[in-house]
Write a protein that holds these residues in place. Sequence first.
Motif, PDB file in Angstrom:
ATOM      1  N   MET A   1       6.841   5.332 -16.092  1.00  0.00           N
ATOM      2  CA  MET A   1       6.611   5.205 -14.673  1.00  0.00           C
ATOM      3  C   MET A   1       5.494   4.174 -14.471  1.00  0.00           C
ATOM      4  N   PRO A   2       5.763   3.128 -13.686  1.00  0.00           N
ATOM      5  CA  PRO A   2       4.750   2.096 -13.473  1.00  0.00           C
ATOM      6  C   PRO A   2       3.602   2.607 -12.599  1.00  0.00           C
ATOM      7  N   LEU A   3       2.388   2.281 -13.023  1.00  0.00           N
ATOM      8  CA  LEU A   3       1.213   2.673 -12.268  1.00  0.00           C
ATOM      9  C   LEU A   3       0.568   1.437 -11.647  1.00  0.00           C
ATOM     10  N   ALA A   4      -0.083   1.643 -10.531  1.00  0.00           N
ATOM     11  CA  ALA A   4      -0.797   0.571  -9.841  1.00  0.00           C
ATOM     12  C   ALA A   4      -2.056   1.152  -9.224  1.00  0.00           C
ATOM     13  N   GLN A   5      -2.930   0.292  -8.795  1.00  0.00           N
ATOM     14  CA  GLN A   5      -4.175   0.719  -8.172  1.00  0.00           C
ATOM     15  C   GLN A   5      -3.953   0.944  -6.685  1.00  0.00           C
ATOM     16  N   CYS A   6      -4.478   2.047  -6.183  1.00  0.00           N
ATOM     17  CA  CYS A   6      -4.433   2.311  -4.745  1.00  0.00           C
ATOM     18  C   CYS A   6      -5.291   1.262  -4.050  1.00  0.00           C
ATOM     19  N   PRO A   7      -4.791   0.624  -2.999  1.00  0.00           N
ATOM     20  CA  PRO A   7      -5.578  -0.412  -2.325  1.00  0.00           C
ATOM     21  C   PRO A   7      -6.817   0.130  -1.605  1.00  0.00           C
ATOM     22  N   VAL A   8      -6.900   1.443  -1.394  1.00  0.00           N
ATOM     23  CA  VAL A   8      -8.041   2.017  -0.679  1.00  0.00           C
ATOM     24  C   VAL A   8      -9.100   2.540  -1.653  1.00  0.00           C
ATOM     25  N   CYS A   9      -8.677   3.381  -2.626  1.00  0.00           N
ATOM     26  CA  CYS A   9      -9.663   4.028  -3.494  1.00  0.00           C
ATOM     27  C   CYS A   9      -9.661   3.517  -4.930  1.00  0.00           C
ATOM     28  N   ASP A  10      -8.756   2.631  -5.289  1.00  0.00           N
ATOM     29  CA  ASP A  10      -8.643   2.015  -6.623  1.00  0.00           C
ATOM     30  C   ASP A  10      -8.337   2.998  -7.747  1.00  0.00           C
TER      31      ASP A  10
ATOM     32  N   SER B   1      -5.525   4.953 -10.163  1.00  0.00           N
ATOM     33  CA  SER B   1      -4.186   4.653 -10.675  1.00  0.00           C
ATOM     34  C   SER B   1      -3.201   5.689 -10.138  1.00  0.00           C
ATOM     35  N   ILE B   2      -2.166   5.192  -9.457  1.00  0.00           N
ATOM     36  CA  ILE B   2      -1.121   6.073  -8.928  1.00  0.00           C
ATOM     37  C   ILE B   2       0.231   5.427  -9.177  1.00  0.00           C
ATOM     38  N   SER B   3       1.277   6.193  -9.041  1.00  0.00           N
ATOM     39  CA  SER B   3       2.624   5.685  -9.208  1.00  0.00           C
ATOM     40  C   SER B   3       2.959   4.714  -8.078  1.00  0.00           C
ATOM     41  N   LYS B   4       3.747   3.685  -8.407  1.00  0.00           N
ATOM     42  CA  LYS B   4       4.173   2.735  -7.375  1.00  0.00           C
ATOM     43  C   LYS B   4       5.141   3.369  -6.389  1.00  0.00           C
TER      44      LYS B   4
ATOM     45  N   THR C   1       2.042   9.108  -0.874  1.00  0.00           N
ATOM     46  CA  THR C   1       0.637   9.224  -0.476  1.00  0.00           C
ATOM     47  C   THR C   1      -0.215   9.134  -1.735  1.00  0.00           C
ATOM     48  N   CYS C   2      -1.424   8.694  -1.585  1.00  0.00           N
ATOM     49  CA  CYS C   2      -2.356   8.631  -2.711  1.00  0.00           C
ATOM     50  C   CYS C   2      -2.959  10.016  -2.908  1.00  0.00           C
ATOM     51  N   PRO C   3      -2.858  10.583  -4.122  1.00  0.00           N
ATOM     52  CA  PRO C   3      -3.448  11.894  -4.346  1.00  0.00           C
ATOM     53  C   PRO C   3      -4.977  11.859  -4.338  1.00  0.00           C
TER      54      PRO C   3
ATOM     55  N   PRO D   1      -1.612   7.398   3.413  1.00  0.00           N
ATOM     56  CA  PRO D   1      -0.150   7.478   3.540  1.00  0.00           C
ATOM     57  C   PRO D   1       0.483   6.116   3.250  1.00  0.00           C
ATOM     58  N   ASP D   2       1.514   6.129   2.428  1.00  0.00           N
ATOM     59  CA  ASP D   2       2.275   4.928   2.060  1.00  0.00           C
ATOM     60  C   ASP D   2       1.351   3.802   1.585  1.00  0.00           C
ATOM     61  N   PRO D   3       0.674   3.983   0.455  1.00  0.00           N
ATOM     62  CA  PRO D   3      -0.323   3.005   0.016  1.00  0.00           C
ATOM     63  C   PRO D   3       0.247   1.626  -0.311  1.00  0.00           C
ATOM     64  N   PHE D   4       1.509   1.525  -0.633  1.00  0.00           N
ATOM     65  CA  PHE D   4       2.085   0.226  -0.984  1.00  0.00           C
ATOM     66  C   PHE D   4       3.057  -0.289   0.074  1.00  0.00           C
ATOM     67  N   ASN D   5       3.061   0.311   1.260  1.00  0.00           N
ATOM     68  CA  ASN D   5       3.899  -0.112   2.388  1.00  0.00           C
ATOM     69  C   ASN D   5       5.376  -0.175   2.037  1.00  0.00           C
ATOM     70  N   SER D   6       5.854   0.759   1.236  1.00  0.00           N
ATOM     71  CA  SER D   6       7.271   0.753   0.862  1.00  0.00           C
ATOM     72  C   SER D   6       8.164   1.059   2.050  1.00  0.00           C
ATOM     73  N   LYS D   7       7.689   1.886   2.990  1.00  0.00           N
ATOM     74  CA  LYS D   7       8.496   2.193   4.175  1.00  0.00           C
ATOM     75  C   LYS D   7       8.637   0.967   5.060  1.00  0.00           C
ATOM     76  N   VAL D   8       7.582   0.185   5.169  1.00  0.00           N
ATOM     77  CA  VAL D   8       7.624  -1.032   5.988  1.00  0.00           C
ATOM     78  C   VAL D   8       8.602  -2.031   5.382  1.00  0.00           C
TER      79      VAL D   8
END
Length: 69
Positions: free
Chosen positions: A1-10, A12-15, A19-21, A26-33
């Motif tokens: 599972m690819p991990l990336a940095q949350c743009p708010v708290c930095d 590591s979370i799943s892409k 939501t960032c745990p 909510p929607d840290p990588f704007n996938s819904k947009v």
Amino acid sequence: MPLAQCPVCDKSISKRAYTCPGCGEPDPFNSKVKSKALGFVLWLVLIAVGAYAFWTYILPMMIEFVHDI
């Protein structure tokens, strides 16, 4: 599972996270947009193809049918 940095708290979370745990963003990588934009573009293309098909095929047949009557 690819991990990336949350743009708010930095953290590591799943892409694919909705939501960032860590911070609850909510929607840290704007996938819904992105998916909404892709759907909008798809509908525009379908409408354009439908309009082209109507203008080039159906409208001439309708005009010819009316003139034959």
